[in-house]
Design a protein around this motif. Structure first.
Motif: not given
Length: 115
Positions: A35-58
């Motif tokens: 599960f993913v739960v935000a606190g008191g303000t709306a937001t968004n989340v993206t899961f990434n595969s993270k190697g070296t450098g910036t991760g890639t959205a999965i």
């Protein structure tokens, strides 16, 4: 047979590639629930595969309302020994990370298997 493993993370707002599962050489992490739960303000989340450098959205962008989120039910156990279906998986040898919007801190819990 695959063993269910568990990871949790608290990711601050406006974070790029906040660590959820640390990389292991030659391992793919397949998320099969959680599960993913935000606190008191709306937001968004993206899961990434993270190697070296910036991760890639999965995952797609997960939009969370204030104090809301998303539940990913786990699939039934598969007796055949085949890896269970999942929601997304990392690239082999990379970790799982999460990128968050500017709204609020996000709590993450995942159930995963190593492939």
């Amino acid at each position: 047979m695959y063993t269910a493993r568990y990871a949790t993370a608290t990711v601050n707002p406006s974070t790029t590639d906040g660590s959820v599962i640390t990389a292991k050489p030659s391992v793919v992490f397949r998320v099969v629930g959680g599960f993913v739960v935000a606190g008191g303000t709306a937001t968004n989340v993206t899961f990434n595969s993270k190697g070296t450098g910036t991760g890639t959205a999965i995952s797609s962008v997960i939009y969370c309302g204030a104090n809301g989120g998303l539940v990913m039910p786990s699939p039934p156990q598969i007796a055949s020994g085949e890896p269970p279906f999942g929601y997304f998986q990392t690239t082999r040898g990379e970790g799982l990370a999460a990128t968050t919007g500017s709204g609020t801190t996000v709590g993450i819990s995942v159930i995963y298997v190593e492939i």
